[in-house]
Design a protein around this motif. Structure first.
Motif, PDB file in Angstrom:
ATOM      1  N   ASP A   1      34.462  43.027  10.570  1.00 52.56           N
ATOM      2  CA  ASP A   1      35.728  42.490  10.055  1.00 52.56           C
ATOM      3  C   ASP A   1      36.440  43.496   9.152  1.00 52.56           C
ATOM      4  OD1 ASP A   1      33.697  42.105   8.200  1.00 52.56           O
ATOM      5  OD2 ASP A   1      34.101  39.971   7.874  1.00 52.56           O
ATOM      6  N   GLY A   2      35.665  44.392   8.497  1.00 58.10           N
ATOM      7  CA  GLY A   2      36.294  45.426   7.669  1.00 58.10           C
ATOM      8  C   GLY A   2      37.062  46.426   8.526  1.00 58.10           C
TER       9      GLY A   2
ATOM     10  N   PHE B   1      32.815  40.827  14.455  1.00 57.49           N
ATOM     11  CA  PHE B   1      31.601  40.338  13.790  1.00 57.49           C
ATOM     12  C   PHE B   1      32.017  39.952  12.368  1.00 57.49           C
ATOM     13  CE2 PHE B   1      27.920  41.751  16.532  1.00 57.49           C
ATOM     14  CZ  PHE B   1      28.705  42.163  17.602  1.00 57.49           C
TER      15      PHE B   1
ATOM     16  N   ASP C   1      31.717  38.510   8.958  1.00 59.11           N
ATOM     17  CA  ASP C   1      30.717  38.147   7.957  1.00 59.11           C
ATOM     18  C   ASP C   1      31.283  38.206   6.546  1.00 59.11           C
ATOM     19  OD1 ASP C   1      30.951  40.877   7.689  1.00 59.11           O
ATOM     20  OD2 ASP C   1      28.935  41.346   8.408  1.00 59.11           O
TER      21      ASP C   1
ATOM     22  N   SER D   1      32.144  40.586   4.828  1.00 62.65           N
ATOM     23  CA  SER D   1      31.621  41.644   3.960  1.00 62.65           C
ATOM     24  C   SER D   1      31.596  42.990   4.667  1.00 62.65           C
ATOM     25  CB  SER D   1      30.204  41.300   3.498  1.00 62.65           C
ATOM     26  OG  SER D   1      29.230  41.802   4.373  1.00 62.65           O
ATOM     27  N   LEU D   2      31.608  44.020   3.831  1.00 63.63           N
ATOM     28  CA  LEU D   2      31.284  45.364   4.313  1.00 63.63           C
ATOM     29  C   LEU D   2      29.764  45.414   4.297  1.00 63.63           C
ATOM     30  CD1 LEU D   2      33.890  47.383   2.165  1.00 63.63           C
ATOM     31  CD2 LEU D   2      34.124  46.611   4.535  1.00 63.63           C
ATOM     32  N   ASN D   3      29.203  44.787   5.326  1.00 62.22           N
ATOM     33  CA  ASN D   3      27.787  44.440   5.231  1.00 62.22           C
ATOM     34  C   ASN D   3      26.893  45.635   4.969  1.00 62.22           C
ATOM     35  OD1 ASN D   3      25.001  44.031   6.809  1.00 62.22           O
ATOM     36  ND2 ASN D   3      25.654  42.145   5.799  1.00 62.22           N
TER      37      ASN D   3
HETATM   38 MG   LIG Z   1      31.703  42.920   7.982  1.00 62.77          MG
END
Ligand SMILES: [Mg+2]
Ligand SMILES: Cc1ncc(C[n+]2csc(CCOP(=O)(O)OP(=O)(O)O)c2C)c(N)n1
Length: 538
Positions: free
Chosen positions: A433-434, A458, A460, A462-464
């Protein structure tokens, strides 16, 4: 005819001859003369939403086709914006010709407004940063094309002052002819001791294949050697598909999900035979104490791993030569490699959250729905590490991943570049998503061009990949949340279809008509995932 040759027409002519169908770029006053020259005869200009995306589109097109990519920007802010994608192609070893305009020659030496020294700007991120001038245009263009495509391939940047584009280029001389652009067909050089002796003496050798094998068309030679000599084959992410991933000796992708299992396999070997493997793909430092037989198009000048013996030249020819001299029993049995693959599968499934939408399920569900011949791109982050392993690849140049510069913002533009240069093939983009937020407005380009891409986000929040790092250090999460946007509504406003799901069945439903023939509207699927798998293994 020579009298009608201008710098602009000569540039367009060389690009066409090099097989370039599209120049991805963003206009500015300094380059309109080139755009006009290319308007009739080609290459076609494809306008991106911003220059960095244009360069990634060109990189995606080049990765897909194996031919040089081309991108265009104006001076100053255009060229500085182009930089990231040019650096991406260079570290991903993808041939790219980037062209930027410049203020007219009479002001270039003293002007300040929008003036950047583009030669110095691009020098560290290219193989060559040069100027296109009428007196040397033919030679410089041949040099640019040859330099970008010579092993290892990479980016070349050319600066062209506004007034130069319209200038006449003198008699063609030796000009007009594009030099050879493919890797050498068959040469082999040997450095160090006799390579065959080293291979024959090994009891547990493992092959490590990379981009050089793809560029040399070494698929058949690699598969034959692996089968006959019984050698497990680990591949770099950018070489996915160089050995079909349903081959009995396929042993997984280096430094992607489940990476410990791959490193354990390599550590258990008594010889690693590289096959065009490029250390630029290493995410983990090389800590192995295993001898390496270096087989590549270039000598082992990186020295990221030590190798006492080198076979340098065409990778397919080198592997065929090793096979021709092979004697002895297969070193590994198919059953042993199958057991390793089962352990690897357990590795990338680790952390599976029952009843939730797991990242690995997104990858495998999309893979099942996608017809054979589907081209996939990924962006950069945890989803790439998962997809790099969990996506099953059968053919090279179908899985387009940046694992050199690894810049976010690559996935969607690269998918557009691949789709426009390979219009009959389905194209999927898997993005975080980032990275999606960085490039989402490029969807309007896909919609404008009628590219029926499937983009799976994907999602989530977050910048997972960075969030995990913060957590592992015990830091509170700072600046690693991704603002939630209404992805389906955004997609629709950009001329695409959009859906959101948080289940496998919802994802299957969303994909049901995604690959229907003749679909021209891009489809964006927001997949709300649970990140337990990432936390468990990355
Ligand atoms: Mg992400
Ligand atoms: C242009 C750029 N900026 C920053 C980074 C560092 N970086 C690597 S992965 C990552 C997080 C990506 O987040 P997202 O796109 O949401 O993917 P996820 O990790 O959540 O799957 C970041 C910030 C990078 N690789 N490229």
């Amino acid at each position: 005819m020579d009298s009608e040759r201008t710098v602009a027409t000569v540039l367009a002519d060389y690009l066409r001859q090099a097989g370039v169908a599209h120049v991805f770029g963003y206009p500015g006053e300094s380059v309109v003369d080139f755009m006009e020259a290319a308007r009739d005869a080609g290459p076609a200009m494809v306008a991106a939403v911003r220059e960095a995306s244009a360069a990634f589109m060109a990189e995606g097109a080049a990765m897909r086709t194996g031919r040089i990519g081309a991108c265009l920007s104006t001076l100053g802010p255009g060229s500085t914006a182009l930089l990231n994608g040019v650096a991406g192609a260079n570290l991903d070893r993808v041939p790219l010709l980037a062209v930027s305009g410049q203020v007219e020659s009479s002001r270039e030496q003293y002007w300040t407004h929008q003036l950047v020294d583009q030669g110095r700007l691009f020098a560290p991120v290219t193989k060559l940063a040069a100027r296109l001038e009428p007196g040397s245009a033919d030679t410089v263009l041949r040099k640019a094309l040859r330099t970008a495509t010579a092993e290892r391939p990479g980016a070349v940047h050319l600066t062209v002052t506004t007034d130069t584009f319209g200038m006449r280029v003198g008699g063609s001389g030796n000009g007009g002819t594009v030099p050879p652009l493919a890797p050498a067909a068959a040469t082999l050089d040997f450095y160090g001791e006799e390579p065959l002796r080293q291979l024959r003496a090994a009891r547990r050798p493992v092959l490590l294949a990379g981009g050089g094998a793809v560029r040399c068309g070494a698929e058949a030679a690699l598969a034959d050697l692996a089968s006959r000599a019984g050698l497990p084959v680990v591949v770099g992410a950018m070489a996915k598909g160089v050995l079909s991933e349903d081959h009995p000796y396929f042993a997984g992708v280096l430094d992607m999900a489940g990476h410990q299992v791959i490193w354990e396999l390599l550590a258990s070997a008594d010889l690693i035979v590289t096959a065009g493997f490029d250390p630029v793909e290493l995410i983990t430092p090389w800590r192995l104490d295993v001898p390496v037989l270096h087989v590549d198009t270039t000598p082992n000048t990186d020295q990221v791993y030590p190798a006492a013996v080198e076979v340098v030249g065409n990778v397919a020819a080198a592997l065929a030569w090793l096979l021709a001299s092979w004697q002895g029993e297969p070193r590994w049995s198919e059953a042993e490699v199958a057991a390793h693959r089962a352990a690897l599968r357990d590795g990338w499934q680790a952390g599976y959250a029952a009843g939730r939408l797991n990242p690995s399920e997104v990858v495998t569900t999309v893979r099942s729905a996608a017809p054979s011949g589907t081209v996939v791109t990924t962006d950069v982050g945890s989803h790439k590490i998962m997809a790099g392993q969990a996506w099953t690849a059968y053919t090279p140049r179908e899985t387009l991943i940046t694992n050199g510069l690894s810049a976010m913002g690559f996935g969607l533009p690269a998918a557009i570049g691949a789709a426009i240069s390979s219009p009959d093939d389905p194209v999927v983009c898997l993005t975080g998503d980032g990275g999606f937020a960085m490039t989402a407005t490029e969807l309007s380009v896909a919609a404008r061009l009628g590219l029926g891409l499937v983009v799976v986000v994907f999602s989530d929040g977050s910048l997972n990949r960075i969030e995990l790092h913060q957590s592992s250090l015990g830091y509170p999460l700072t600046a690693t949340a991704v603002d939630r946007i209404d992805i389906p509504s955004l997609a629709e406003s950009l001329g695409c279809d959009g859906v959101r799901t948080d289940s496998v069945s919802g994802l299957e439903k969303a994909l049901a008509s995604a690959f229907a023939d003749g679909r021209v509207r891009p489809l964006v699927i927001e997949a709300r995932i649970d990140t337990a798998q990432y936390a468990a293994q990355f």
